[in-house]
Design a protein around this motif. Structure first.
Motif, PDB file in Angstrom:
ATOM      1  N   PHE A   1       0.764  -1.306   0.139  1.00 37.99           N
ATOM      2  CA  PHE A   1      -0.125   0.025  -0.077  1.00 37.99           C
ATOM      3  C   PHE A   1       1.114   1.223   0.141  1.00 37.99           C
ATOM      4  O   PHE A   1       0.609   2.152  -0.854  1.00 37.99           O
ATOM      5  N   LEU A   2       1.926   1.281   0.752  1.00 37.95           N
ATOM      6  CA  LEU A   2       2.771   2.504   0.874  1.00 37.95           C
ATOM      7  C   LEU A   2       3.544   2.484  -0.490  1.00 37.95           C
ATOM      8  O   LEU A   2       3.865   3.684  -1.092  1.00 37.95           O
ATOM      9  N   PHE A   3       4.009   1.403  -1.101  1.00 38.16           N
ATOM     10  CA  PHE A   3       4.409   1.555  -2.384  1.00 38.16           C
ATOM     11  C   PHE A   3       3.704   2.065  -3.421  1.00 38.16           C
ATOM     12  O   PHE A   3       4.065   2.856  -4.299  1.00 38.16           O
ATOM     13  N   ASN A   4       2.286   1.767  -3.327  1.00 33.53           N
ATOM     14  CA  ASN A   4       1.497   2.227  -4.215  1.00 33.53           C
ATOM     15  C   ASN A   4       1.234   3.805  -4.115  1.00 33.53           C
ATOM     16  O   ASN A   4       0.820   4.577  -5.165  1.00 33.53           O
ATOM     17  N   ILE A   5       1.346   4.281  -3.012  1.00 33.02           N
ATOM     18  CA  ILE A   5       1.296   5.643  -2.770  1.00 33.02           C
ATOM     19  C   ILE A   5       2.514   6.194  -3.347  1.00 33.02           C
ATOM     20  O   ILE A   5       2.450   7.246  -4.057  1.00 33.02           O
ATOM     21  N   LEU A   6       3.543   5.814  -3.059  1.00 35.02           N
ATOM     22  CA  LEU A   6       4.804   6.448  -3.913  1.00 35.02           C
ATOM     23  C   LEU A   6       4.493   6.230  -5.482  1.00 35.02           C
ATOM     24  O   LEU A   6       5.305   7.216  -6.047  1.00 35.02           O
ATOM     25  N   PHE A   7       4.155   5.046  -5.744  1.00 31.84           N
ATOM     26  CA  PHE A   7       3.973   5.113  -7.346  1.00 31.84           C
ATOM     27  C   PHE A   7       3.063   5.711  -7.860  1.00 31.84           C
ATOM     28  O   PHE A   7       3.087   6.480  -9.018  1.00 31.84           O
ATOM     29  N   TRP A   8       1.814   6.351  -7.289  1.00 33.66           N
ATOM     30  CA  TRP A   8       1.025   7.287  -7.427  1.00 33.66           C
ATOM     31  C   TRP A   8       1.662   8.689  -7.627  1.00 33.66           C
ATOM     32  O   TRP A   8       1.375   9.463  -8.462  1.00 33.66           O
ATOM     33  N   LEU A   9       2.465   8.880  -6.527  1.00 27.01           N
ATOM     34  CA  LEU A   9       3.179  10.284  -6.520  1.00 27.01           C
ATOM     35  C   LEU A   9       4.204  10.370  -7.772  1.00 27.01           C
ATOM     36  O   LEU A   9       4.195  11.337  -8.307  1.00 27.01           O
ATOM     37  N   ALA A  10       4.737   9.230  -7.988  1.00 31.80           N
ATOM     38  CA  ALA A  10       5.816   9.192  -9.180  1.00 31.80           C
ATOM     39  C   ALA A  10       4.982   9.274 -10.471  1.00 31.80           C
ATOM     40  O   ALA A  10       5.741  10.091 -11.370  1.00 31.80           O
ATOM     41  N   GLY A  11       3.782   8.733 -10.634  1.00 34.62           N
ATOM     42  CA  GLY A  11       3.146   9.138 -11.801  1.00 34.62           C
ATOM     43  C   GLY A  11       2.774  10.652 -12.021  1.00 34.62           C
ATOM     44  O   GLY A  11       2.572  11.108 -12.908  1.00 34.62           O
ATOM     45  N   GLY A  12       2.094  11.081 -10.713  1.00 37.86           N
ATOM     46  CA  GLY A  12       1.993  12.475 -10.842  1.00 37.86           C
ATOM     47  C   GLY A  12       3.020  13.466 -11.142  1.00 37.86           C
ATOM     48  O   GLY A  12       2.861  14.545 -11.963  1.00 37.86           O
TER      49      GLY A  12
ATOM     50  N   THR B   1      -2.609   2.693 -12.488  1.00 35.17           N
ATOM     51  CA  THR B   1      -2.055   1.513 -11.961  1.00 35.17           C
ATOM     52  C   THR B   1      -2.055   1.367 -10.470  1.00 35.17           C
ATOM     53  O   THR B   1      -2.110   0.543  -9.904  1.00 35.17           O
ATOM     54  N   GLY B   2      -1.484   2.556 -10.109  1.00 34.88           N
ATOM     55  CA  GLY B   2      -1.448   2.717  -8.371  1.00 34.88           C
ATOM     56  C   GLY B   2      -2.717   2.639  -7.908  1.00 34.88           C
ATOM     57  O   GLY B   2      -2.694   1.970  -6.825  1.00 34.88           O
ATOM     58  N   ILE B   3      -3.577   3.040  -8.398  1.00 35.62           N
ATOM     59  CA  ILE B   3      -5.092   3.159  -7.799  1.00 35.62           C
ATOM     60  C   ILE B   3      -5.424   1.503  -7.907  1.00 35.62           C
ATOM     61  O   ILE B   3      -6.136   1.060  -6.948  1.00 35.62           O
ATOM     62  N   ILE B   4      -5.306   0.808  -8.916  1.00 32.04           N
ATOM     63  CA  ILE B   4      -5.781  -0.894  -9.031  1.00 32.04           C
ATOM     64  C   ILE B   4      -4.918  -1.436  -8.016  1.00 32.04           C
ATOM     65  O   ILE B   4      -5.642  -2.341  -7.397  1.00 32.04           O
ATOM     66  N   GLY B   5      -3.442  -1.241  -7.832  1.00 30.55           N
ATOM     67  CA  GLY B   5      -2.582  -1.762  -6.829  1.00 30.55           C
ATOM     68  C   GLY B   5      -3.385  -1.701  -5.316  1.00 30.55           C
ATOM     69  O   GLY B   5      -3.341  -2.434  -4.586  1.00 30.55           O
ATOM     70  N   CYS B   6      -3.764  -0.413  -5.064  1.00 27.34           N
ATOM     71  CA  CYS B   6      -4.374  -0.064  -3.898  1.00 27.34           C
ATOM     72  C   CYS B   6      -5.682  -0.783  -3.510  1.00 27.34           C
ATOM     73  O   CYS B   6      -5.767  -1.427  -2.421  1.00 27.34           O
ATOM     74  N   CYS B   7      -6.461  -0.979  -4.499  1.00 32.84           N
ATOM     75  CA  CYS B   7      -7.714  -1.744  -4.411  1.00 32.84           C
ATOM     76  C   CYS B   7      -7.293  -3.230  -4.320  1.00 32.84           C
ATOM     77  O   CYS B   7      -7.938  -3.813  -3.246  1.00 32.84           O
ATOM     78  N   ALA B   8      -6.531  -3.653  -5.105  1.00 35.69           N
ATOM     79  CA  ALA B   8      -6.355  -4.896  -4.930  1.00 35.69           C
ATOM     80  C   ALA B   8      -5.634  -5.424  -3.497  1.00 35.69           C
ATOM     81  O   ALA B   8      -6.016  -6.447  -2.801  1.00 35.69           O
ATOM     82  N   THR B   9      -4.745  -4.597  -2.970  1.00 34.32           N
ATOM     83  CA  THR B   9      -4.097  -5.010  -1.463  1.00 34.32           C
ATOM     84  C   THR B   9      -5.146  -4.776  -0.586  1.00 34.32           C
ATOM     85  O   THR B   9      -5.384  -5.741   0.030  1.00 34.32           O
ATOM     86  N   LEU B  10      -6.094  -3.706  -0.678  1.00 36.19           N
ATOM     87  CA  LEU B  10      -7.018  -3.359   0.509  1.00 36.19           C
ATOM     88  C   LEU B  10      -8.272  -4.326   0.434  1.00 36.19           C
ATOM     89  O   LEU B  10      -8.703  -5.008   1.295  1.00 36.19           O
TER      90      LEU B  10
END
Length: 252
Positions: A21-32, A74-83
């Motif tokens: 989940f933490l990785f996906n937040i970082l990934f989402w920020l990288a995408g931004g 992709t980051g959003i999908i990862g967060c959903c899949a994880t939670l």
């Protein structure tokens, strides 16, 4: 003993979930960040597109914007899949990470090859563009781009200030200038009547050298961003595989 093993596995799974989940937040920020770089490239430096015959510069900006959007999704999908602990969505997420990673490698190779072609095109066409199209009817975008280029990079002419001697506009009988006013260190109307070093920019290598340095710095920025995201993707794929395996083991 079995209960203790189950508890250990559950704790490991929980840790992996939070890490992913933490990785996906970082990934989402990288995408931004990628999206922001693409928008900045397109908005702030779009004037230089008119100086090039190829669409590489604008295409690279749109590719960055698209890549940023894909990374965010992709980051959003990862967060959903994880939670939600959805194994099928984890597989989709892993495939997306792998595809983006492979596309980054391909894009990096193509960017390097295209830069060589772009550099050659720049050297062949910039002088002719300046001499034939500057201040000509219907070529307002070229004129604006050249003026901005010379002022922003503090240069004059494609190779040096003497390139302007062959300019159609400079050679016109009613023109009192030796160079465009945008070559002046302090631009003012008719300041281009003097081409003395105290009045104009006389940079060795001219605007071509400055543009080459600019495009190269852009590639360095893109390369640094791509390497950072690629590292995040490798970590993310490792976490995803571990989490998927833990989900599968806890079913038994």
């Amino acid at each position: 003993m079995e209960g203790q093993v189950e508890k250990t596995q559950s704790c490991g799974t929980i840790c992996l979930k939070y890490l992913l989940f933490l990785f996906n937040i970082l990934f989402w920020l990288a995408g931004g960040a990628v999206l922001a770089v693409g928008m900045w490239t397109l908005v702030e430096k779009s004037d230089y597109i008119s100086l090039l015959n190829s669409s590489f510069y604008s295409a690279s900006a749109y590719i960055l914007i698209a890549a940023g959007v894909i990374v965010i999704v992709t980051g959003i999908i990862g967060c959903c899949a994880t939670l939600k602990e959805m194994k099928s969505l984890l597989i989709v997420y892993l495939i997306l990470l792998l595809c983006i990673f492979l596309l980054e490698i391909i894009a990096g190779v193509l960017a390097y090859i295209t830069y060589q072609e772009l550099d050659e095109e720049l050297r062949q066409n910039l002088k002719e563009t300046m001499q034939q199209k500057y201040q000509q009817p219907g070529e307002e975008s070229i004129t604006q781009a050249v003026d901005k280029l010379q002022q922003e990079f503090k240069c004059c002419g494609s190779h040096n200030f003497s390139d302007w001697r062959g300019c159609v506009w400079i050679q016109a009988a009613e023109n009192e200038r030796l160079i465009p006013d945008s070559c002046c260190k302090t631009p003012s109307d008719l300041c281009g009547r003097r081409d003395h070093p105290s009045n104009i920019y006389k940079v060795e290598g001219g605007c071509i050298m400055k543009l080459e340095e600019f495009f190269l710095s852009q590639l360095y920025i893109l390369g640094a961003v791509a390497i950072g995201i690629a590292f995040l993707q490798l970590v993310g794929m490792m976490f995803t595989c571990c989490l998927y395996r833990n989900f599968k083991e806890e079913l038994y």
